[in-house]
Design a protein around this motif. Sequence first.
Motif, PDB file in Angstrom:
ATOM      1  N   GLY A 152      83.815  41.363 -39.289  1.00 46.64           N
ATOM      2  CA  GLY A 152      82.579  41.251 -38.528  1.00 46.64           C
ATOM      3  C   GLY A 152      82.817  40.746 -37.123  1.00 46.64           C
ATOM      4  O   GLY A 152      82.239  41.262 -36.153  1.00 46.64           O
ATOM      5  N   ARG A 153      83.678  39.752 -36.980  1.00 50.26           N
ATOM      6  CA  ARG A 153      84.004  39.231 -35.647  1.00 50.26           C
ATOM      7  C   ARG A 153      84.676  40.312 -34.800  1.00 50.26           C
ATOM      8  O   ARG A 153      84.406  40.421 -33.601  1.00 50.26           O
ATOM      9  N   ARG A 154      85.529  41.099 -35.447  1.00 49.94           N
ATOM     10  CA  ARG A 154      86.205  42.170 -34.699  1.00 49.94           C
ATOM     11  C   ARG A 154      85.225  43.251 -34.275  1.00 49.94           C
ATOM     12  O   ARG A 154      85.299  43.761 -33.147  1.00 49.94           O
ATOM     13  N   HIS A 155      84.316  43.628 -35.166  1.00 46.62           N
ATOM     14  CA  HIS A 155      83.323  44.640 -34.808  1.00 46.62           C
ATOM     15  C   HIS A 155      82.415  44.147 -33.686  1.00 46.62           C
ATOM     16  O   HIS A 155      82.100  44.893 -32.752  1.00 46.62           O
ATOM     17  N   LEU A 156      81.998  42.888 -33.777  1.00 45.37           N
ATOM     18  CA  LEU A 156      81.139  42.332 -32.730  1.00 45.37           C
ATOM     19  C   LEU A 156      81.885  42.271 -31.399  1.00 45.37           C
ATOM     20  O   LEU A 156      81.303  42.546 -30.338  1.00 45.37           O
ATOM     21  N   VAL A 180      69.662  43.681 -28.758  1.00 50.31           N
ATOM     22  CA  VAL A 180      70.164  44.365 -29.954  1.00 50.31           C
ATOM     23  C   VAL A 180      71.319  43.578 -30.571  1.00 50.31           C
ATOM     24  O   VAL A 180      71.379  43.415 -31.798  1.00 50.31           O
ATOM     25  N   PHE A 181      72.203  43.054 -29.754  1.00 41.51           N
ATOM     26  CA  PHE A 181      73.313  42.256 -30.265  1.00 41.51           C
ATOM     27  C   PHE A 181      72.785  41.003 -30.966  1.00 41.51           C
ATOM     28  O   PHE A 181      73.287  40.612 -32.027  1.00 41.51           O
ATOM     29  N   GLY A 182      71.765  40.389 -30.379  1.00 44.59           N
ATOM     30  CA  GLY A 182      71.168  39.219 -31.006  1.00 44.59           C
ATOM     31  C   GLY A 182      70.527  39.515 -32.340  1.00 44.59           C
ATOM     32  O   GLY A 182      70.401  38.633 -33.199  1.00 44.59           O
ATOM     33  N   LEU A 183      70.133  40.759 -32.545  1.00 45.36           N
ATOM     34  CA  LEU A 183      69.535  41.188 -33.811  1.00 45.36           C
ATOM     35  C   LEU A 183      70.582  41.307 -34.915  1.00 45.36           C
ATOM     36  O   LEU A 183      70.330  40.924 -36.061  1.00 45.36           O
ATOM     37  N   ILE A 184      71.745  41.840 -34.581  1.00 49.85           N
ATOM     38  CA  ILE A 184      72.750  42.122 -35.615  1.00 49.85           C
ATOM     39  C   ILE A 184      73.763  41.005 -35.804  1.00 49.85           C
ATOM     40  O   ILE A 184      74.373  40.891 -36.873  1.00 49.85           O
ATOM     41  N   GLU A 185      73.975  40.176 -34.812  1.00 51.18           N
ATOM     42  CA  GLU A 185      75.011  39.141 -34.910  1.00 51.18           C
ATOM     43  C   GLU A 185      74.825  38.223 -36.117  1.00 51.18           C
ATOM     44  O   GLU A 185      75.802  37.947 -36.836  1.00 51.18           O
ATOM     45  N   PRO A 186      73.608  37.736 -36.414  1.00 47.34           N
ATOM     46  CA  PRO A 186      73.463  36.851 -37.580  1.00 47.34           C
ATOM     47  C   PRO A 186      73.772  37.546 -38.907  1.00 47.34           C
ATOM     48  O   PRO A 186      74.155  36.881 -39.874  1.00 47.34           O
ATOM     49  N   ILE A 187      73.617  38.856 -38.965  1.00 42.53           N
ATOM     50  CA  ILE A 187      73.899  39.582 -40.204  1.00 42.53           C
ATOM     51  C   ILE A 187      75.398  39.565 -40.488  1.00 42.53           C
ATOM     52  O   ILE A 187      75.832  39.359 -41.625  1.00 42.53           O
ATOM     53  N   TYR A 188      76.190  39.754 -39.444  1.00 43.31           N
ATOM     54  CA  TYR A 188      77.640  39.668 -39.610  1.00 43.31           C
ATOM     55  C   TYR A 188      78.077  38.240 -39.925  1.00 43.31           C
ATOM     56  O   TYR A 188      79.034  38.018 -40.676  1.00 43.31           O
ATOM     57  N   ALA A 208      67.058  45.693 -40.519  1.00 44.41           N
ATOM     58  CA  ALA A 208      66.834  45.093 -39.205  1.00 44.41           C
ATOM     59  C   ALA A 208      66.666  46.157 -38.119  1.00 44.41           C
ATOM     60  O   ALA A 208      65.775  46.046 -37.258  1.00 44.41           O
ATOM     61  N   LEU A 209      67.493  47.188 -38.149  1.00 36.10           N
ATOM     62  CA  LEU A 209      67.422  48.224 -37.126  1.00 36.10           C
ATOM     63  C   LEU A 209      66.156  49.067 -37.279  1.00 36.10           C
ATOM     64  O   LEU A 209      65.534  49.455 -36.282  1.00 36.10           O
ATOM     65  N   ALA A 210      65.760  49.349 -38.520  1.00 33.66           N
ATOM     66  CA  ALA A 210      64.524  50.100 -38.740  1.00 33.66           C
ATOM     67  C   ALA A 210      63.325  49.305 -38.245  1.00 33.66           C
ATOM     68  O   ALA A 210      62.397  49.867 -37.629  1.00 33.66           O
ATOM     69  N   ALA A 211      63.310  48.006 -38.486  1.00 31.79           N
ATOM     70  CA  ALA A 211      62.205  47.171 -38.016  1.00 31.79           C
ATOM     71  C   ALA A 211      62.168  47.137 -36.491  1.00 31.79           C
ATOM     72  O   ALA A 211      61.085  47.192 -35.887  1.00 31.79           O
ATOM     73  N   TYR A 212      63.332  47.048 -35.860  1.00 28.73           N
ATOM     74  CA  TYR A 212      63.386  47.050 -34.402  1.00 28.73           C
ATOM     75  C   TYR A 212      62.815  48.343 -33.836  1.00 28.73           C
ATOM     76  O   TYR A 212      62.124  48.343 -32.804  1.00 28.73           O
ATOM     77  N   LEU A 213      63.078  49.442 -34.510  1.00 27.40           N
ATOM     78  CA  LEU A 213      62.567  50.753 -34.080  1.00 27.40           C
ATOM     79  C   LEU A 213      61.138  51.003 -34.546  1.00 27.40           C
ATOM     80  O   LEU A 213      60.596  52.084 -34.329  1.00 27.40           O
ATOM     81  N   GLU A 214      60.546  50.008 -35.202  1.00 28.82           N
ATOM     82  CA  GLU A 214      59.163  50.078 -35.697  1.00 28.82           C
ATOM     83  C   GLU A 214      58.991  51.222 -36.696  1.00 28.82           C
ATOM     84  O   GLU A 214      57.971  51.907 -36.703  1.00 28.82           O
ATOM     85  N   LEU A 215      60.006  51.400 -37.532  1.00 35.03           N
ATOM     86  CA  LEU A 215      59.943  52.380 -38.614  1.00 35.03           C
ATOM     87  C   LEU A 215      59.537  51.637 -39.883  1.00 35.03           C
ATOM     88  O   LEU A 215      60.380  51.122 -40.619  1.00 35.03           O
ATOM     89  N   ASP A 216      58.259  51.559 -40.099  1.00 35.13           N
ATOM     90  CA  ASP A 216      57.722  50.782 -41.215  1.00 35.13           C
ATOM     91  C   ASP A 216      57.709  51.632 -42.472  1.00 35.13           C
ATOM     92  O   ASP A 216      56.677  52.174 -42.877  1.00 35.13           O
ATOM     93  N   SER A 258      76.986  56.089 -33.843  1.00 36.95           N
ATOM     94  CA  SER A 258      76.096  55.138 -34.510  1.00 36.95           C
ATOM     95  C   SER A 258      74.810  54.950 -33.707  1.00 36.95           C
ATOM     96  O   SER A 258      74.792  55.044 -32.467  1.00 36.95           O
ATOM     97  N   ILE A 259      73.724  54.643 -34.398  1.00 30.86           N
ATOM     98  CA  ILE A 259      72.449  54.337 -33.753  1.00 30.86           C
ATOM     99  C   ILE A 259      72.595  53.196 -32.752  1.00 30.86           C
ATOM    100  O   ILE A 259      71.800  53.070 -31.813  1.00 30.86           O
ATOM    101  N   LEU A 260      73.642  52.371 -32.910  1.00 28.47           N
ATOM    102  CA  LEU A 260      73.830  51.256 -31.992  1.00 28.47           C
ATOM    103  C   LEU A 260      74.045  51.736 -30.561  1.00 28.47           C
ATOM    104  O   LEU A 260      73.632  51.052 -29.612  1.00 28.47           O
ATOM    105  N   ASP A 261      74.671  52.890 -30.381  1.00 23.14           N
ATOM    106  CA  ASP A 261      74.912  53.395 -29.024  1.00 23.14           C
ATOM    107  C   ASP A 261      73.597  53.619 -28.277  1.00 23.14           C
ATOM    108  O   ASP A 261      73.397  53.045 -27.200  1.00 23.14           O
ATOM    109  N   PRO A 262      72.661  54.423 -28.788  1.00 19.83           N
ATOM    110  CA  PRO A 262      71.402  54.571 -28.061  1.00 19.83           C
ATOM    111  C   PRO A 262      70.563  53.299 -28.037  1.00 19.83           C
ATOM    112  O   PRO A 262      69.804  53.080 -27.082  1.00 19.83           O
ATOM    113  N   LEU A 263      70.676  52.452 -29.038  1.00 18.30           N
ATOM    114  CA  LEU A 263      69.897  51.213 -29.012  1.00 18.30           C
ATOM    115  C   LEU A 263      70.348  50.308 -27.874  1.00 18.30           C
ATOM    116  O   LEU A 263      69.518  49.731 -27.156  1.00 18.30           O
TER     117      LEU A 263
END
Length: 242
Positions: free
Chosen positions: A78-82, A98-106, A133-141, A219-224
Amino acid sequence: MRVAIHQPNYVPWCGFFAKLRAADVLVLLDDAQMPRGRSYVSRAQVLGPDGPMWLTVPTHHAAHERILDVRLADAGFGRRHLATLRARYGRTPHFAEVFGLIEPIYAAVAAEPPAEPPDEQRLVTLNLRLLTALAAYLELDRPLVRASALGVPRQEGERGDDRLIALVRAVGGRVYLSGPGGERYQDPAKFAAAELALELRRYQPVPYDQGRPFVPGLSILDPLFRLGRGAASLLRYPDGGD
């Protein structure tokens, strides 16, 4: 109700989220056998200095093991991916949010895995938390339902499309939203006999500014990182339907 079914992939591409957007429910096929060899369940592509590069989650898994049983092999990944994401996208417009959204998950998997790993040390837990987390950020309920939680037993001689039909019916679906790969094994007559509509959709990547000639399939992370919530505009099928 339109139902889509997909393996719980690791930070997948826009096509995964386009399917989620078009569905009312997405069933995550976590009780399927872990694919052999390289798989999008445990890896994704981001944009490196010379083109696409892989982010791979190291795992321990035995032959024929289910996705839901696959363990993380190295808590330090996780540290390496981040670090890679920070190096590649640190200057993009929406990096911080976006980084702040995923960092706690790792961070939840940062400790060394014990001999009997808890849920935090399983690949499916990581992937599901990131997807949610990513679906919620994109408002995909949309509900993300694990197939293993539906209690649908496997039947003797069951084929792939039989399983799909059983899962769609288990969540009360009336339409199965299929990707183009399903054409190889799905029998439309079976869906009709089960009183289910079979809807085939094919996602085509929508170009956006990457600062170089467009590279699809990342990955969706690129456009996000580049577009923030504006990346939702990329999650559409060519015919404009939802």
